[in-house]
Design a protein around this motif. Structure first.
Motif, PDB file in Angstrom:
ATOM      1  N   PRO A 141     107.025  86.228  11.754  1.00  0.00           N
ATOM      2  CA  PRO A 141     105.984  85.219  11.527  1.00  0.00           C
ATOM      3  C   PRO A 141     106.486  84.076  10.656  1.00  0.00           C
ATOM      4  CG  PRO A 141     105.654  87.075  10.055  1.00  0.00           C
ATOM      5  CD  PRO A 141     106.793  87.458  10.967  1.00  0.00           C
ATOM      6  N   LEU A 142     105.852  82.928  10.806  1.00  0.00           N
ATOM      7  CA  LEU A 142     106.030  81.827   9.864  1.00  0.00           C
ATOM      8  C   LEU A 142     104.903  81.916   8.842  1.00  0.00           C
ATOM      9  CD1 LEU A 142     106.976  78.767  12.114  1.00  0.00           C
ATOM     10  CD2 LEU A 142     108.444  80.522  11.114  1.00  0.00           C
ATOM     11  N   LEU A 143     105.248  81.845   7.576  1.00  0.00           N
ATOM     12  CA  LEU A 143     104.297  82.047   6.492  1.00  0.00           C
ATOM     13  C   LEU A 143     104.081  80.750   5.727  1.00  0.00           C
ATOM     14  CD1 LEU A 143     105.726  85.409   5.083  1.00  0.00           C
ATOM     15  CD2 LEU A 143     103.865  85.117   6.747  1.00  0.00           C
ATOM     16  N   LEU A 144     102.847  80.558   5.270  1.00  0.00           N
ATOM     17  CA  LEU A 144     102.548  79.449   4.372  1.00  0.00           C
ATOM     18  C   LEU A 144     103.100  79.787   3.002  1.00  0.00           C
ATOM     19  CD1 LEU A 144     100.923  76.735   4.185  1.00  0.00           C
ATOM     20  CD2 LEU A 144      99.055  78.116   3.245  1.00  0.00           C
ATOM     21  N   VAL A 145     103.825  78.864   2.394  1.00  0.00           N
ATOM     22  CA  VAL A 145     104.386  79.100   1.070  1.00  0.00           C
ATOM     23  C   VAL A 145     103.854  78.034   0.115  1.00  0.00           C
ATOM     24  CG1 VAL A 145     106.511  77.863   1.695  1.00  0.00           C
ATOM     25  CG2 VAL A 145     106.492  79.352  -0.305  1.00  0.00           C
ATOM     26  N   VAL A 146     103.322  78.498  -1.025  1.00  0.00           N
ATOM     27  CA  VAL A 146     102.740  77.596  -2.028  1.00  0.00           C
ATOM     28  C   VAL A 146     103.253  77.998  -3.407  1.00  0.00           C
ATOM     29  CG1 VAL A 146     100.670  77.301  -0.616  1.00  0.00           C
ATOM     30  CG2 VAL A 146     100.679  79.003  -2.444  1.00  0.00           C
ATOM     31  N   GLY A 147     103.154  77.080  -4.344  1.00  0.00           N
ATOM     32  CA  GLY A 147     103.539  77.386  -5.705  1.00  0.00           C
ATOM     33  C   GLY A 147     102.507  78.273  -6.383  1.00  0.00           C
ATOM     34  N   ARG A 148     102.925  78.981  -7.418  1.00  0.00           N
ATOM     35  CA  ARG A 148     102.028  79.884  -8.148  1.00  0.00           C
ATOM     36  C   ARG A 148     100.798  79.163  -8.691  1.00  0.00           C
ATOM     37  NH1 ARG A 148     101.663  85.294  -7.653  1.00  0.00           N
ATOM     38  NH2 ARG A 148     103.720  86.149  -7.205  1.00  0.00           N
ATOM     39  N   GLY A 149     100.950  77.886  -9.024  1.00  0.00           N
ATOM     40  CA  GLY A 149      99.836  77.147  -9.599  1.00  0.00           C
ATOM     41  C   GLY A 149      98.928  76.480  -8.591  1.00  0.00           C
ATOM     42  N   HIS A 150      99.237  76.620  -7.304  1.00  0.00           N
ATOM     43  CA  HIS A 150      98.423  75.967  -6.273  1.00  0.00           C
ATOM     44  C   HIS A 150      97.118  76.744  -6.071  1.00  0.00           C
ATOM     45  CE1 HIS A 150      97.211  74.319  -2.381  1.00  0.00           C
ATOM     46  NE2 HIS A 150      98.085  73.341  -2.587  1.00  0.00           N
ATOM     47  N   PRO A 151      95.991  76.049  -5.817  1.00  0.00           N
ATOM     48  CA  PRO A 151      94.716  76.750  -5.582  1.00  0.00           C
ATOM     49  C   PRO A 151      94.775  77.786  -4.464  1.00  0.00           C
ATOM     50  CG  PRO A 151      94.339  74.402  -5.905  1.00  0.00           C
ATOM     51  CD  PRO A 151      95.827  74.588  -5.844  1.00  0.00           C
ATOM     52  N   PHE A 152      95.613  77.561  -3.449  1.00  0.00           N
ATOM     53  CA  PHE A 152      95.723  78.529  -2.357  1.00  0.00           C
ATOM     54  C   PHE A 152      96.280  79.866  -2.846  1.00  0.00           C
ATOM     55  CE2 PHE A 152      96.288  75.266   1.341  1.00  0.00           C
ATOM     56  CZ  PHE A 152      94.962  74.894   1.184  1.00  0.00           C
ATOM     57  N   ALA A 153      97.031  79.854  -3.942  1.00  0.00           N
ATOM     58  CA  ALA A 153      97.716  81.070  -4.391  1.00  0.00           C
ATOM     59  C   ALA A 153      96.739  82.185  -4.740  1.00  0.00           C
ATOM     60  CB  ALA A 153      98.605  80.756  -5.594  1.00  0.00           C
ATOM     61  N   ALA A 154      95.517  81.833  -5.097  1.00  0.00           N
ATOM     62  CA  ALA A 154      94.520  82.840  -5.489  1.00  0.00           C
ATOM     63  C   ALA A 154      93.659  83.283  -4.317  1.00  0.00           C
ATOM     64  CB  ALA A 154      93.634  82.279  -6.605  1.00  0.00           C
ATOM     65  N   ARG A 155      93.878  82.722  -3.146  1.00  0.00           N
ATOM     66  CA  ARG A 155      93.054  83.052  -1.998  1.00  0.00           C
ATOM     67  C   ARG A 155      93.723  84.108  -1.126  1.00  0.00           C
ATOM     68  NH1 ARG A 155      91.134  77.342   0.501  1.00  0.00           N
ATOM     69  NH2 ARG A 155      90.510  78.781   2.180  1.00  0.00           N
ATOM     70  N   THR A 156      92.924  84.831  -0.393  1.00  0.00           N
ATOM     71  CA  THR A 156      93.454  85.872   0.491  1.00  0.00           C
ATOM     72  C   THR A 156      93.526  85.402   1.941  1.00  0.00           C
ATOM     73  OG1 THR A 156      91.222  86.780   0.784  1.00  0.00           O
ATOM     74  CG2 THR A 156      92.585  87.716  -0.984  1.00  0.00           C
ATOM     75  N   GLU A 157      92.861  84.306   2.248  1.00  0.00           N
ATOM     76  CA  GLU A 157      92.840  83.820   3.628  1.00  0.00           C
ATOM     77  C   GLU A 157      92.863  82.309   3.644  1.00  0.00           C
ATOM     78  OE1 GLU A 157      89.406  84.043   6.789  1.00  0.00           O
ATOM     79  OE2 GLU A 157      90.537  85.925   6.861  1.00  0.00           O
ATOM     80  N   ILE A 158      93.794  81.755   4.439  1.00  0.00           N
ATOM     81  CA  ILE A 158      93.919  80.312   4.592  1.00  0.00           C
ATOM     82  C   ILE A 158      93.811  79.983   6.072  1.00  0.00           C
ATOM     83  CG2 ILE A 158      95.355  78.278   4.168  1.00  0.00           C
ATOM     84  CD1 ILE A 158      94.567  79.691   1.619  1.00  0.00           C
TER      85      ILE A 158
END
Length: 304
Positions: A163-180
């Motif tokens: 799979p191709l995965l979304l990668v974000v920084g630890r401080g990004h709001p997406f980092a705390a979410r379980t589904e994007i």
């Protein structure tokens, strides 16, 4: 007809220049011109003519072209086969794209120095199109590239689907979410590999299929640079699972996109007609085991 004459003829056709051809085969231009004249005299036909600043094959030259390539390929293969005897040192050259070489092949090639002491492996990291060309022209014994590969002169073997995965920084709001979801990405700035990258091409096609036009704010040549931009909070990206490394955990978070089976296929490519040396077969066997071990490790870490 002599082999150096055929090599000189091919060099002129490929470079469209006597000057560049002479440099390619490492002889003087007068010597190269004499070889072409001798070849034309033996065959009884003019093989090349000038078209503006270019030198191109005549009709007779076009007939000779593929036969010359086949003759030189057969001679090269014969040399490989004669030198491919048990107990002798073997040398191969393998290639891979930037999202494969550091994560899959470097460790394997290092291990092969211990497990196959008579096998010498040279490596080349490049873009998919360049690697396919190198396999066709005999510069590489094999290469690992993403599908699709549309070249009838190479054989492909499926190595890995991931799979191709979304990668974000630890401080990004997406980092705390379980589904994007894909629509969540519309306002994001993306970090991407350059336009020549097969991964970048696949990602652009994916967004086009989703009718999404994200902003690509940063482009880079290496995955390591991409990760640094993302870790610094300058943007987000998409990377194959193979690129996820243990040391990323402190700075990066990898997430799946909900409702999308975004993935890539990695294949091994080899020339369909060239001799398959023992060294190439040894490396390919080691590569298959290496990938199987990698997949087994993923299964153990994430049991169903």
């Amino acid at each position: 007809m002599e082999l150096p004459q055929l090599r000189s003829f091919l060099a002129v056709v490929e470079t469209e220049s006597f000057t560049r051809a002479a440099a390619q085969v490492s002889i003087s231009q007068p010597a190269l011109s004499q070889q072409i004249m001798n070849l034309e005299r033996v065959l009884g036909h003019r093989l090349l003519h000038r078209l503006g600043k270019r030198t191109v094959p005549t009709e007779a030259g076009k007939v000779l072209l593929e036969r010359a390539r086949r003759i030189l390929r057969e001679v090269e293969d014969a040399g490989r086969e004669l030198g491919d005897q048990a107990g002798l040192e073997r040398r191969i050259t393998v290639g891979a794209v930037q999202t494969v070489m550091p994560f899959l092949l470097t460790g394997l090639i290092t291990d092969c120095r211990r497990t196959h002491p008579h096998l010498h492996i040279d490596a080349r990291e490049d873009f998919r199109a360049d690697l396919v060309t190198a396999v066709v022209e005999g510069e590489l014994d094999l290469a690992v590239v993403p599908n699709p590969v549309r070249e009838p002169r190479v054989a492909t073997e499926l190595l890995l689907r991931e799979p191709l995965l979304l990668v974000v920084g630890r401080g990004h709001p997406f980092a705390a979410r379980t589904e994007i979801e894909v629509r969540d990405l519309a306002a994001e700035t993306f970090v991407s590999l350059g336009d020549a990258s097969s991964l970048a091409t696949q990602i652009r096609a994916f967004f086009g299929d989703q009718h999404l036009q994200p902003r690509f704010g940063y482009r880079c040549a290496q995955v390591a640079t991409l990760k640094r931009w993302v870790a610094a909070g300058m943007g987000i990206s998409l990377l194959p699972r193979l690129a996820r490394q243990p040391e990323d955990g402190d700075q990066l978070v990898y997430l799946r996109l909900a409702g999308n089976d975004l993935q890539r296929e990695l294949v091994v490519i080899r020339h369909v007609q060239r001799y398959r040396s023992r060294g190439a077969e040894q490396f390919l066997e080691a590569l298959r085991r290496h990938v199987a071990d990698y997949q087994a490790g993923l299964t153990a870490a994430n049991p169903a």
